[in-house]
Design a protein around this motif. Structure first.
Motif, short mmCIF file in Angstrom:
data_model
loop_
_atom_site.label_atom_id
_atom_site.label_comp_id
_atom_site.label_asym_id
_atom_site.label_seq_id
_atom_site.Cartn_x
_atom_site.Cartn_y
_atom_site.Cartn_z
N ALA A 275 0.86 4.45 -2.53
CA ALA A 275 0.47 5.74 -1.96
C ALA A 275 1.53 6.81 -2.21
O ALA A 275 1.19 7.98 -2.46
N ARG B 246 -7.62 0.13 3.94
CA ARG B 246 -7.64 1.03 5.10
C ARG B 246 -7.58 0.28 6.43
O ARG B 246 -7.09 0.81 7.43
N GLY C 194 -3.52 5.52 -6.02
CA GLY C 194 -3.16 5.72 -4.63
C GLY C 194 -4.39 5.82 -3.73
O GLY C 194 -4.44 5.20 -2.67
N ALA C 195 -5.37 6.61 -4.16
CA ALA C 195 -6.59 6.78 -3.37
C ALA C 195 -7.35 5.46 -3.24
O ALA C 195 -7.84 5.11 -2.15
N THR D 258 1.78 9.52 -5.05
CA THR D 258 1.15 10.83 -4.98
C THR D 258 2.19 11.93 -4.81
O THR D 258 2.04 13.03 -5.35
N SER E 185 -6.13 2.39 -3.48
CA SER E 185 -5.39 1.44 -2.64
C SER E 185 -5.53 1.78 -1.15
O SER E 185 -5.73 0.88 -0.32
N LEU E 186 -5.44 3.06 -0.82
CA LEU E 186 -5.60 3.47 0.58
C LEU E 186 -6.99 3.14 1.10
O LEU E 186 -7.15 2.67 2.24
N TYR E 187 -8.00 3.38 0.28
CA TYR E 187 -9.37 3.07 0.71
C TYR E 187 -9.58 1.57 0.85
O TYR E 187 -10.13 1.10 1.86
N PHE F 245 4.49 7.15 6.07
CA PHE F 245 3.93 7.62 4.81
C PHE F 245 4.37 9.05 4.51
O PHE F 245 4.64 9.39 3.36
N VAL G 193 0.84 -1.20 0.00
CA VAL G 193 0.00 0.00 0.00
C VAL G 193 0.88 1.25 0.00
O VAL G 193 0.60 2.22 -0.72
N PHE G 194 1.93 1.23 0.78
CA PHE G 194 2.88 2.35 0.85
C PHE G 194 3.47 2.64 -0.53
O PHE G 194 3.55 3.81 -0.94
N LEU H 105 6.35 10.14 1.15
CA LEU H 105 5.79 11.15 0.26
C LEU H 105 6.76 12.31 0.04
O LEU H 105 6.92 12.79 -1.08
#
Length: 277
Positions: free
Chosen positions: A50, A212, A204-205, A53, A207-209, A223, A46-47, A227
């Motif tokens: 993410a 979660r 990214g959005a 972004t 995957s984060l959702y 994170f 996930v990282f 970033l």
């Protein structure tokens, strides 16, 4: 706060930023780097998505003038509307394929051997594409992204789907694909960067959702570091690449892919490095 984890996050952010927009595959490099660093569990996956972004924020900064002018002109100018529509059209195929096959691709293709093989194959494709363009008797038909129509955008969107195979390179597929479809190297590179904005932010959005439940507030420093380093390294890389392509081809990146892929395969087969993570 785990200092070792933050250092790993910084290193992964640098890898992401330096490789996202070069035709050498950020996903492939993240898989290999994560294996070497022992940073490859479900949360790390996930990282990896993410922190893209951060790289995209760098592109938005570099292309801010064009993006702002397009947004301002959208209600009234046909050219701005066509450009925005082309980006959305090119974005659509990746959304469909990602929803249909993304889980299977991650389950079966995210291995060092697949990455190394696609590195090598992609390198030879770049060499062929550059040789083809050098011998072409006719100049590219599209020199600016504003000259593209919806058919050009759709073709590039379909080409971008190839990048779901790790090691292929999203930017490499769209830039080289664009050149083969008649875009100049500059126009193909620009459109690849614009297309990255909805593609990577959306990935990214999502995957984060979707994941979660794996995350907590304690993960914010990790994170945040990823970033930040992704943003800084991507900003430097994009600015350098735009200058580089004005006087150079992508042949050097092709040979890098081939040599690196052979090294990964050789170390895997000989047992020097355990890439099974």
């Amino acid at each position: 706060m785990d200092l070792t984890l933050l250092i790993k996050a910084a290193l992964m952010g640098i890898v992401e930023g330096l490789t996202e927009f070069l035709p050498i595959s950020s996903t492939g490099h993240l898989i290999l780097a994560g294996t070497l660093l022992g940073f490859h569990d479900e949360k790390a996956k996930v990282f990896d998505i993410a922190i893209q972004t951060g790289a995209i924020l760098a592109v938005i900064l570099v292309y801010w003038q064009k993006i702002r002018d397009t947004v301002v002109a959208l209600p009234s100018e046909r050219q701005a509307q066509r450009f925005a529509l082309n980006v959305l059209i090119a974005f659509f195929p990746a959304v469909v394929l990602g929803l249909l096959a993304g889980k299977a691709i991650k389950a079966h293709l995210f291995t060092a051997e697949v990455v190394a093989t696609t590195f090598i194959i992609g390198g030879f494709i770049i060499l062929w594409a550059e040789k083809r363009q050098a011998r072409a008797e006719t100049a590219p038909r599209i020199h600016d992204v504003d000259q593209m129509d919806w058919r050009d955008a759709l073709k590039l969107g379909l080409v971008q789907c190839l990048a779901m195979i790790p090691g292929t390179s999203r930017s490499g597929a769209t830039i080289i694909g664009g050149m083969l479809l008649g875009l100049s190297r500059k126009a193909a590179t620009d459109f690849s960067f614009y297309l990255a904005i909805p593609t990577l932010i959306g990935a990214g959005a999502y995957s984060l959702y979707k994941e979660r439940a794996l995350l907590s507030m304690a993960d914010l420093p990790m994170f945040g570091v990823g970033l930040f380093f992704s943003f800084v390294s991507a900003w430097l890389c994009v600015r350098w690449l735009l200058r580089f392509i004005s006087t150079h081809s992508f042949v050097g990146f092709a040979w890098y892919r081939i040599v690196f892929g052979l090294v990964v395969l050789a170390t895997a087969w000989s047992g020097v490095v355990d890439w099974r993570g």
